[in-house]
Structure formats: C-alpha cells, structure tokens
Design a protein around this motif. Structure first.
Motif, PDB file in Angstrom:
ATOM      1  N   MET A   1       0.845  -1.192   0.000  1.00  0.00           N
ATOM      2  CA  MET A   1       0.000   0.000   0.000  1.00  0.00           C
ATOM      3  C   MET A   1       0.877   1.237   0.000  1.00  0.00           C
ATOM      4  O   MET A   1       2.003   1.209   0.485  1.00  0.00           O
ATOM      5  N   GLY A   2       0.348   2.338  -0.510  1.00  0.00           N
ATOM      6  CA  GLY A   2       1.131   3.562  -0.622  1.00  0.00           C
ATOM      7  C   GLY A   2       1.367   4.260   0.696  1.00  0.00           C
ATOM      8  O   GLY A   2       2.353   4.987   0.850  1.00  0.00           O
ATOM      9  N   GLU A   3       0.493   4.032   1.671  1.00  0.00           N
ATOM     10  CA  GLU A   3       0.609   4.718   2.951  1.00  0.00           C
ATOM     11  C   GLU A   3       1.793   4.182   3.756  1.00  0.00           C
ATOM     12  O   GLU A   3       1.942   2.969   3.947  1.00  0.00           O
ATOM     13  N   VAL A   4       2.638   5.096   4.234  1.00  0.00           N
ATOM     14  CA  VAL A   4       3.775   4.712   5.073  1.00  0.00           C
ATOM     15  C   VAL A   4       3.269   4.402   6.475  1.00  0.00           C
ATOM     16  O   VAL A   4       2.462   5.147   7.035  1.00  0.00           O
ATOM     17  N   PHE A   5       3.729   3.308   7.034  1.00  0.00           N
ATOM     18  CA  PHE A   5       3.273   2.876   8.357  1.00  0.00           C
ATOM     19  C   PHE A   5       3.640   3.912   9.422  1.00  0.00           C
ATOM     20  O   PHE A   5       4.777   4.383   9.466  1.00  0.00           O
ATOM     21  N   LYS A   6       2.666   4.270  10.272  1.00  0.00           N
ATOM     22  CA  LYS A   6       2.849   5.366  11.231  1.00  0.00           C
ATOM     23  C   LYS A   6       3.002   4.906  12.678  1.00  0.00           C
ATOM     24  O   LYS A   6       3.305   5.712  13.556  1.00  0.00           O
ATOM     25  N   ASP A   7       2.766   3.622  12.943  1.00  0.00           N
ATOM     26  CA  ASP A   7       2.719   3.149  14.322  1.00  0.00           C
ATOM     27  C   ASP A   7       4.036   2.586  14.825  1.00  0.00           C
ATOM     28  O   ASP A   7       4.055   1.678  15.653  1.00  0.00           O
ATOM     29  N   GLY A   8       5.129   3.093  14.316  1.00  0.00           N
ATOM     30  CA  GLY A   8       6.429   2.616  14.790  1.00  0.00           C
ATOM     31  C   GLY A   8       7.263   2.086  13.650  1.00  0.00           C
ATOM     32  O   GLY A   8       6.899   2.164  12.476  1.00  0.00           O
ATOM     33  N   LYS A   9       8.391   1.520  13.999  1.00  0.00           N
ATOM     34  CA  LYS A   9       9.352   1.044  13.019  1.00  0.00           C
ATOM     35  C   LYS A   9       9.250  -0.459  12.771  1.00  0.00           C
ATOM     36  O   LYS A   9       9.875  -0.987  11.856  1.00  0.00           O
ATOM     37  N   SER A  10       8.475  -1.150  13.597  1.00  0.00           N
ATOM     38  CA  SER A  10       8.381  -2.606  13.492  1.00  0.00           C
ATOM     39  C   SER A  10       7.041  -3.018  12.897  1.00  0.00           C
ATOM     40  O   SER A  10       5.994  -2.435  13.220  1.00  0.00           O
ATOM     41  N   ASN A  11       7.054  -4.050  12.069  1.00  0.00           N
ATOM     42  CA  ASN A  11       5.808  -4.515  11.467  1.00  0.00           C
ATOM     43  C   ASN A  11       4.969  -5.362  12.427  1.00  0.00           C
ATOM     44  O   ASN A  11       3.883  -5.818  12.087  1.00  0.00           O
ATOM     45  N   SER A  12       5.472  -5.552  13.661  1.00  0.00           N
ATOM     46  CA  SER A  12       4.700  -6.286  14.668  1.00  0.00           C
ATOM     47  C   SER A  12       3.765  -5.367  15.468  1.00  0.00           C
ATOM     48  O   SER A  12       2.900  -5.835  16.199  1.00  0.00           O
ATOM     49  N   ALA A  13       3.946  -4.054  15.309  1.00  0.00           N
ATOM     50  CA  ALA A  13       3.064  -3.100  16.002  1.00  0.00           C
ATOM     51  C   ALA A  13       1.696  -3.094  15.316  1.00  0.00           C
ATOM     52  O   ALA A  13       1.615  -3.154  14.089  1.00  0.00           O
ATOM     53  N   PRO A  14       0.605  -3.037  16.062  1.00  0.00           N
ATOM     54  CA  PRO A  14      -0.728  -3.014  15.448  1.00  0.00           C
ATOM     55  C   PRO A  14      -0.968  -1.727  14.670  1.00  0.00           C
ATOM     56  O   PRO A  14      -0.391  -0.673  14.981  1.00  0.00           O
ATOM     57  N   SER A  15      -1.838  -1.804  13.673  1.00  0.00           N
ATOM     58  CA  SER A  15      -2.096  -0.667  12.780  1.00  0.00           C
ATOM     59  C   SER A  15      -3.165   0.262  13.360  1.00  0.00           C
ATOM     60  O   SER A  15      -4.208   0.489  12.745  1.00  0.00           O
ATOM     61  N   ILE A  16      -2.909   0.842  14.524  1.00  0.00           N
ATOM     62  CA  ILE A  16      -3.907   1.653  15.220  1.00  0.00           C
ATOM     63  C   ILE A  16      -4.165   2.980  14.505  1.00  0.00           C
ATOM     64  O   ILE A  16      -5.314   3.335  14.210  1.00  0.00           O
ATOM     65  N   ARG A  17      -3.122   3.741  14.202  1.00  0.00           N
ATOM     66  CA  ARG A  17      -3.313   5.045  13.574  1.00  0.00           C
ATOM     67  C   ARG A  17      -3.908   4.895  12.172  1.00  0.00           C
ATOM     68  O   ARG A  17      -4.735   5.716  11.746  1.00  0.00           O
ATOM     69  N   GLU A  18      -3.487   3.874  11.475  1.00  0.00           N
ATOM     70  CA  GLU A  18      -4.026   3.629  10.144  1.00  0.00           C
ATOM     71  C   GLU A  18      -5.519   3.315  10.214  1.00  0.00           C
ATOM     72  O   GLU A  18      -6.314   3.814   9.402  1.00  0.00           O
TER      73      GLU A  18
END
Length: 394
Positions: A275-292
């Motif tokens: 997806m085009g959106e840059v992940f905002k909830d930290g640097k790790s992909n194990s963090a839940p996608s809360i802000r998204e």
C-alpha cells in the motif's frame, strides 16, 4: 382491372393471422415474470477469494498434495451446478426459491500464490486461473449472458509484481496483476513492460440495481481513499455502498510501506510495501495498525452509506461487526474462506466453502450464505450443503 385470385387472398389472410398470433405471443412473453427483459427480483453473486494457484492442499478427495488448479476446478464445477439448486427455507432473501441465474462472480485476490522458491510463476498461475474460472464457468446471468467476473488483486499478486524478500529477484512476475488489470479495464490494456504498479491501480466501482459496489486495491489506505472519495462524490447519500477488497478492516501492519531507511522491501524490516501509505505506528511490522485504522474509521464515519465490507486474506468464513480500534463504529463485515488455505477447511476438507450473496434490489436487503461444496469427498457429485448465513439490511 386485373382479377386477384382467391388463393392469393387466402394466403395473405393466413400470413396476417400468423403475424397477429406471433405478436400476441411476444407481448404475452414480455409480461411474464420470468422473461429475461424484466428486472430480476433477486440478483445472485458468488463470492470467493484466495485461489492460490501454484500450491497444493494436504488432502483432497482421497489424494494428497493436490494442486490448486484441480481443487479450484472442482469448486467451479459446483458453482456451475448452482442454478438448479433451491435456496434453503431459512428466512433469508429468496428462501425456498430456485437459484436460477448467477449474475456475478467476485474474486478478491491472491489468484497467484507468491512465487517463492519451488512455487510456479505468476504467469503459469494466471493461465490456470483463466482456464479454470473464466473459461470453466458456464453459468449465465438473468439476461442469459455469461456470468460477469469482478476481480481485484491480493497481497501475493502484488508481491509477485513488485518483489518480496521471499521471492528470488529473477522470479518477479507481474502476470496476475496485468491479467486482472486487463480483464477489468479492457479498453486500457497493459503489457508486462508497460504496467506500472504505482499508477495502474486496480480499483473501480459498479452500479447495479440501486447499489454501488466499490472495489478497492488491497485496502482503503490514505492513498486509496483519495480515489474513493472522488468516486463517491457522484453517489447519493441514500445509495447503499458495499466495499470489496482483499484485506480485513484491521489491516496487517507489514503490508504498509516501510517507514525505515530507504522505505524499501528488505528481509530486515520485513515490510511488503503493498500500500502507498507509510506505516505510522512505529518502526516494526509487529506493532498493530492503530493510527491507520483510526484514519479508516474517520473515513467510514464520513460515508455512513457504506453498509458492508467483504474481504478475503484471513482464510475463513466469518460474519462479524468491525468496531475499530476504539470501538466507536459498527460495520457489517463478511470474510470468505479459501479453497487452498482455509484456517478450518485446510485441515477438514468437508468445511471448504464459497459464499452465495442474494440481493433483493427492491427491498434493499441481502443474504450471504455459506456453501459447503465438498461436504462428502467420497461422493463429490452430491450437491452443496448450506452452512451459516447472515442477512444485511442496506
């Protein structure tokens, strides 16, 4: 004056009588409730996802390690038999009626499995999908025309096209993405060389019987919502909208664009950049996608006529309410099983299923029914068995 013979008069009268009879029959047929020119009382959709051509099922109908083209072909044969089946008497839309026409077949991606080492390329998988689904489906809609397909890609289709840290670089192959794009946009066909993942998005909408069907590439992230908002500008607030995509509302963090370093796909960060959106909830992909998800919920609140969300990816038949990370929304959500990777059906082939969506356009209500299409593997000729159902007001 030339005399007209009685034989010629008799023949003319007979022809005129036949024309009158034909006209009477024609107008009578148009008035019949089952005439194809009349709008159907119920529209029927088959919904499936996660076909995963290129891998095998552990067991299927007495055999082990059965390839996806065999399993999917068996499912299509059951879909071909649907028109002669009667819906269950279960208080849902069309209960107790013969199914008849299948107007649309929807598949929300992962048509090709990710082409990791030992897995066939997306080019082979796309050819198998075309042979099995598009060429193999024999059902027709209420106008007597071939059932129409509505397709969007899944994460495996996209990873095959743009790369993944599990895919050897030599095996990157955009065939299923190009195939889906060309099928859905036949007036703007691309080649493998001309297809551009960043600009050639597979998203579109369809208006059928007063309902707006919205097909989103992967997930309605902030980038996709730019297009969606533009699309919905032409849709009345009173028109119900049904959203289809590959992912569930609580999207997987790893599928967003990598927030680290060069924002690339690599085996250290393990983001997939689907997806085009840059992940905002930290640097790790194990963090839940809360802000998204909060951004998503704000969008859904701004469009309350989005009445239901259909998705694959999680490989299970499930009807549930998406409430968001803060439990401040309630959206009817439908998840469909995979013929190859089902959470339950992978280990119990009698539970493998697709869904039949019955829509009453006049009453603006639809029923989604689970269809167990392999309930008796020893006797595969037996008809489908009905499973769970849900009825959703629109």
């Amino acid at each position: 004056m030339k005399k007209i013979s009685t034989t010629r008069i008799w023949k003319a009268n007979r022809i005129a009588s036949q024309i009158v009879i034909l006209l009477i029959l024609l107008f009578s047929a148009v008035g019949c409730s089952n005439h194809p020119l009349e709008k159907p009382r119920i529209l029927q959709f088959v919904y499936t996802s996660d076909s995963h051509f290129g891998i095998t099922r552990p067991a299927f109908r007495g055999n082990s390690n059965v390839y996806a083209n065999v399993v999917n072909a068996a499912m299509i044969s059951k879909i071909n038999a649907l028109p002669e089946i009667t819906l269950p008497i279960d208080s849902g839309v069309g209960a107790g009626e013969k199914i008849g026409a299948i107007d649309y077949l929807i598949n929300t991606g992962d048509i090709a499995n990710r082409s990791e080492i030992g897995i066939q390329t997306a080019s082979v998988s796309w050819k198998q999908f075309v042979h099995t689904y598009i060429d193999g489906l024999t059902t027709t809609n209420h106008l007597g025309q071939k059932t129409e397909f509505w397709l969007v890609p899944g994460n495996h289709d996209i990873s095959d096209a743009i790369g993944h840290y599990h895919i050897p670089s030599a095996q990157t192959d955009n065939a299923s993405m190009v195939g889906i794009y060309n099928y859905m946009f036949p007036n703007d066909k691309k080649t493998s060389a001309s297809f551009n993942f960043l600009t050639d998005k597979i998203h579109y909408s369809k208006d059928v019987a007063g309902v707006h069907f919205l097909f989103v590439q992967m997930w309605p992230d902030s980038c996709e919502r730019i297009w969606i908002n533009q699309d919905l500008k032409s849709v009345s607030d009173s028109t119900p909208v049904i959203l289809f995509d590959h992912d569930e509302p609580d999207a997987e963090s790893k599928q967003f664009t990598n927030p680290n370093g060069k924002h690339d796909i690599n085996a250290t960060d393990k983001f997939e950049n689907l997806m085009g959106e840059v992940f905002k909830d930290g640097k790790s992909n194990s963090a839940p996608s809360i802000r998204e998800q909060r951004g998503l919920v704000a969008f859904l609140k701004a469009h309350p006529n989005i009445k239901a969300w259909f998705h694959g990816n999680s490989h299970e038949n499930r009807f549930y309410d998406y409430t968001g990370p803060d439990h401040d929304i309630d959206l009817k959500t439908v998840e469909v099983d995979s013929p190859m990777k089902g959470v339950i059906s992978k280990h119990d082939e009698t539970k493998v299923s697709f869904q039949l969506i019955s829509l009453n356009p006049k009453q603006k209500v639809m029923t989604v029914r689970e269809c167990f299409w392999n309930s008796d593997p020893v006797h595969p000729e037996k008809p489908i068995v009905w499973g769970a159902k849900t009825t959703i007001p629109l």
